[in-house]
Every structure is written in structure tokens, then in C-alpha cells.
Design an enzyme around this catalytic site. Structure first.
Site, PDB file in Angstrom:
ATOM      1  N   LYS A  72      -2.320  -1.768  21.895  1.00  9.88           N
ATOM      2  CA  LYS A  72      -3.645  -1.013  21.576  1.00  9.88           C
ATOM      3  C   LYS A  72      -3.845  -1.503  19.964  1.00  9.88           C
ATOM      4  CE  LYS A  72      -5.497   1.947  19.473  1.00  9.88           C
ATOM      5  NZ  LYS A  72      -6.490   1.880  18.471  1.00  9.88           N
ATOM      6  N   GLU A 101       1.642   7.335  -0.558  1.00 13.37           N
ATOM      7  CA  GLU A 101       1.324   5.895  -0.316  1.00 13.37           C
ATOM      8  C   GLU A 101      -0.071   5.795  -0.403  1.00 13.37           C
ATOM      9  OE1 GLU A 101       2.439   2.621   2.933  1.00 13.37           O
ATOM     10  OE2 GLU A 101       1.657   4.507   3.835  1.00 13.37           O
ATOM     11  N   CYS A 154       2.743  -2.705   3.823  1.00 16.21           N
ATOM     12  CA  CYS A 154       3.903  -1.388   3.612  1.00 16.21           C
ATOM     13  C   CYS A 154       5.003  -1.589   2.852  1.00 16.21           C
ATOM     14  CB  CYS A 154       4.168  -0.993   5.249  1.00 16.21           C
ATOM     15  SG  CYS A 154       5.008  -2.588   5.957  1.00 16.21           S
ATOM     16  N   GLU A 161       7.688   2.293  12.460  1.00 19.89           N
ATOM     17  CA  GLU A 161       7.552   1.688  11.178  1.00 19.89           C
ATOM     18  C   GLU A 161       6.444   2.271  10.548  1.00 19.89           C
ATOM     19  OE1 GLU A 161       6.482   0.082   8.105  1.00 19.89           O
ATOM     20  OE2 GLU A 161       5.993  -1.654   9.199  1.00 19.89           O
TER      21      GLU A 161
END
Length: 512
Positions: free
Chosen positions: A197, A407, A305, A272
Site C-alpha cells: 500500500k 519531528e 527520517c 520504522e
């Protein structure tokens, strides 16, 4: 450059032409294309141009894809499915996929740049070669996968890896094809089947990869692609009772929802997730190297990331470091990612620019100083309507402030200092968030670097370098940065059920 155009007359329906490349906009399920009643529009972050109307998957397409993956895994009553395919045959097919990626590298790079806005030169020179390498590495690793037999009181222990079953892989938009291949390649090598997906913001190269896997000879149902939104197609996939593994790269809140859905069927998950990584610059460091590494964190418009977005500098070298950093940052060119001269392209989506700007505005209101940047950018004059944000560096920030703790996932860095010689304070600041994905350390003294590095909470620590990545190494995060590890045998451990067979030395019939 000219914007993408609709498919010319003569192209099959459900096809869009993006960067001159025909892309099928339907799902790929059980070796065939499947349309949906509804579609959603995929836009380019470069200039806002509509690229394609993409099939919008629902629970129906999710169920069909999982059923296809499950049937392909077992192969029916004769157990002739993907799980039973000899490793050498699986490896050969993955090598064929890698060959297909290489053969279409220019097309894939052009479509990926149009779809997610990352630099075309990076896709050509680094990203696409890594995609092919991912398939080749895990194909070869499969053939070398083994564990030495060992003895227990005269009994022999033999460890083997049994394929787990259908795996749902949910991948992000910041490096769509590469991050997908990190998951697809080991899952298929392990003998598990896949339902991918992709992000609704970057679905196009997943569709092209489906064509490549078909041309390479993968049996129907072994690799499937369901497009759509997370709360529709994604939610249906992660809640399906026949799914045996879920691997997700993305945000912490989404991981919470996936974990809750997976818990109902005790499905193992690999996550992750986000990062808020530190870059520590010690007083004895090579400050030119430190400045180079710091400016590198603006790569892909900060949408990485692993990016070391929190710069922590020993007080005595703050000004010397900052001067070097500003000199390098001033030379960066922001613009159209298809231009070879561009260093920083657009952010992925207008909503994401708003999110990044919201973090910065709140930080400025709380007393931070924008040394550079601090606002959206109009972008290149020949591509109005794109999603650009100025490379930003904020100082005068508190450790417990939102801009330091959360973040941002954009071209926004913060700068803090710690007292000379105070390693405890350096480590406290570095470890002082809920994340633990990576850390970068720049130092001149090897022993001091080793001492500090050993105390950092991170899945990866880079010393005097950044983003050196080997597929044989474990990759993942601590704390809220994730669960599990990808890479090497760790990937096979996830996509398989490990079995230990213990055999006694006695009891064998004597057949003469």
C-alpha cells in the site's frame, strides 16, 4: 519543463502519461489490473500540476489482494505456491526484477521526481541503483541463509526459516520506490507474498514496479499493489485476519492504529517511525566536515527520517561552526528538482508546507531566532504553485520546546550548545527526546567519540560521516522511533517463522 499531459489518443484507458511515461492508475491484484469505482487525484509537488486520477481502494480491493496473496503463498492443495518455490528460483526471479528496474531506471527516476519532488539527479545516480541493489542483495542473501547446527546432550539442533505468509507493506512518500524495495525484496526472498500500500501522495512508481515484477515472471498474487487512503485501504489491510506480517514506515500516531488492528489477530509488526536525531559537534572536530554534514541535513527538503535536525555544538566552537555552516547554506540553490543545478526541491504537499510552517511560527513566537529561512519560499519563477520552504536554522530554543522535541520533517534545523568538556550534558541533550532513530557525532578524539557514542540512544550512530548504509547492517530505531530491525538476516527473521528441529541420536530403524 512542460507539465505532464493526459494520455494521448490510442493509450489504453486508466493510463496517465507522467514525464513522458505511461503509468497505469489501477491496482495490481492477482496478476491483473483492477479498477475502483472512485479515484483520487495525485498532484506534483513541483508545481501543483495534477498528474493522474488514481484508483481509490476500499475494503473490497484490500480483501481481494490479501486473498490473492494467501492463495499464491500456499498454491492450493498441492502446496506448490511461492512458499514452496525453491530458494534458487525465488532468487533468480528477484534478480530479474532488479534487471527490470535497471532497464527502466530513467523512466522510474523521471516519474518519481514528478511525483515526490526529490532531485532527479539523486534518483538517477543514487536512488534507483539502490532499488535494484536491494533486490539483488536479498536474492543473494537468501542463498547464503544458514545457521550452524549445534549439539544438546547428543541431540542435533537445526535452525530453519519458514515463510510466514501474506505480508502487508505500507510505505511512505519521501523515498517511495527505494523504501518499498527495502521491504518487498526481503519479504519475497523469504517466501512470503506481498500486498503493498503506497502513500496516496506518491503512488506512481509502485504501479510501474508491478509491471516490472510481471515482466520478470513473478507468479500472479505474489506481489500486489492496492492504492488509496490509509483510513480506507490501509485500515482494511492491517485488520485482515489472513495477514501474517505488517511492516510500516511512517508516523507514530499511524503506528499506534496499525498496532491496535494487528493485535486482534496477533500479527507481528515492524515499525520504522519518526526521528529527531542529534548532530553533536565536539570542540576538537573538523569544523569544515561538521558544517558539510550539517548542511547535508537539508537534503530532500529535510524529508528524511534519519536527518540530524538538532545540532548540538560545544560552546567554544559555536561561532566558528556557525560561520562555516552559513557560508555553505548560502550556496544552496532551491528550485525545480529536474534542474541539475538544484540542491533543494519542494516539500511533498501544500498541507505539509503548512505543517512545517506551523512548527516554525510557533517556535518564533516562543522566542526562537531564525538565523536563516523561517518562512515558505515562492519557489522557482517558472514553476509557480509548488510546495517550497526555505532552508531554516533556529537558535535560542529550549530543550523542552516543541521545535526541539517533535519531528518537523522539513528543512528546519535547530542549534543548541553544551559547556566545554561536559559530556554528560551533551549526552543528556542528545538523548532528550522520545525518539532514537539515529545520531551523528563529529569529533577529533577517537576515544572520546567512542565514549559518547556508546551512550547515545539510537539505532544507528555515524561518527564523522552521515548516511553510510549497508544492507547487511541492522536498521531501525529505539523508543518511539520503531520496533524491530530491517537488513541482513534480521529481515528474514521478520518475514519468516524460525523453526528449530531437534533430532535424537537414537530411535532410527535399521534398514540394513
Amino acid at each position: 519543463m512542460a507539465p505532464p499531459t493526459p494520455a494521448p489518443t490510442g493509450h489504453p484507458p486508466h493510463t496517465a502519461t507522467v514525464a513522458g511515461v505511461p503509468v497505469d492508475t489501477r491496482h495490481w491484484i492477482d496478476g491483473t489490473r483492477v479498477a475502483s469505482p472512485a479515484t483520487f487525484t495525485d498532484h506534483s509537488p513541483i508545481d501543483g500540476t495534477p498528474l493522474a486520477g488514481i484508483a481509490r481502494g476500499t475494503a473490497a480491493e484490500a480483501r481481494a489482494a490479501v486473498a490473492a496473496a494467501d492463495a499464491a503463498f500456499t498454491g492450493g492443495s498441492d502446496r506448490s505456491g511461492w512458499a514452496a518455490t525453491p530458494p534458487a528460483e525465488r532468487a533468480a526471479l528477484l534478480h530479474a526484477v532488479a534487471d527490470g528496474v535497471d532497464a527502466r531506471a530513467e523512466e522510474l527516476a523521471a516519474v518519481e521526481t514528478a511525483d515526490n519532488g526529490a532531485l532527479l539527479r539523486s534518483h538517477r545516480r543514487g536512488v534507483l541503483p539502490r532499488v535494484a541493489h536491494n533486490f539483488r542483495y536479498f536474492a543473494d542473501r537468501l542463498l547464503a541463509l544458514s545457521h550452524d547446527d549445534f549439539d544438546t546432550r547428543g541431540h542435533t539442533n537445526h535452525v530453519s526459516w519458514d515463510p510466514a505468509g501474506p505480508a502487508v507493506l505500507i510505505t511512505p512518500w519521501n523515498a517511495p520506490l527505494m523504501l518499498s524495495s527495502w521491504k518487498i525484496a526481503p519479504a519475497l526472498a523469504a517466501g512470503s507474498t506481498v500486498v503493498l500500500k503506497p502513500s496516496e501522495w506518491t503512488p506512481l512508481t509502485a504501479s510501474l514496479l508491478a509491471d516490472i515484477t510481471h515482466e520478470a515472471g513473478l507468479p500472479p498474487g505474489v506481489f500486489n499493489v492496492v492504492q488509496g487512503y490509509g483510513d480506507e485501504a490501509g485500515a482494511a489491510l492491517t485488520a485482515h485476519p489472513d495477514v501474517r506480517r505488517i511492516s510500516f514506515t511512517g508516523s507514530v500516531p499511524t503506528a499506534h492504529r496499525i498496532a491496535a488492528a494487528a493485535a486482534a489477530h496477533l500479527v507481528p509488526c515492524g515499525f520504522e517511525l519518526g526521528g529527531k536525531s542529534p548532530l553533536l559537534v565536539l570542540a576538537d572536530a573538523d569544523l569544515d566536515l561538521a558544517a558539510d554534514l550539517a548542511v547535508e541535513q537539508y537534503d530532500n527538503a529535510g524529508q528524511i527520517c534519519l536527518a540530524a535536525t538538532r545540532i548540538l555544538v560545544e560552546e567554544s566552537v559555536r561561532d566558528a561552526f556557525l560561520g562555516r555552516f552559513l557560508d555553505r547554506a548560502a550556496k544552496l540553490t532551491q528550485g525545480d528538482p529536474r534542474d541539475e543545478a538544484t540542491d533543494i526541491g519542494p516539500s511533498i504537499h501544500p498541507r505539509h508546507v503548512e505543517r512545517v510552517d506551523g512548527f516554525v511560527r510557533r517556535a518564533l513566537a516562543a522566542g526562537a531566532t531564525a538565523v536563516i529561512g523561517g518562512a515558505p519560499s515562492p519557489g522557482p519563477t517558472d514553476a509557480p504553485g509548488g510546495n517550497y520552504y526555505l532552508p531554516t536554522l533556529l537558535t535560542d530554543v529550549d530543550q523542552d520546546s516543541e521545535i526541539v522535541q517533535e519531528e518537523v520533517f522539513g528543512p528546519v534545523l535547530t542549534l543548541q550548545t553544551f559547556p566545554d568538556g561536559d559530556e554528560d550534558e551533551a549526552v543528556r541533550l542528545a538523548n532528550g527526546t522520545r525518539f532514537g532513530l539515529a545520531a551523528t557525532l563529529v569529533a577529533g578524539d577517537r576515544e572520546r567519540a567512542a565514549r559518547i557514542g556508546a551512550r547515545l540512544v539510537a539505532g544507528t550512530v555515524w561518527v564523522n560521516c552521515f548516511y553510510v548504509r549497508d544492507l547487511s547492517a541492522p536498521f531501525g530505531g529505539a523508543r518511539h522511533s520503531g520496533i524491530g530491525r530491517e537488513g541482513g538476516d534480521w529481515s528474514f527473521d521478520f518475514y519468516c517463522d524460525l523453526k528449530n528441529t531437534v533430532t535424537a541420536p537414537k530411535g532410527w530403524a535399521d534398514h540394513g
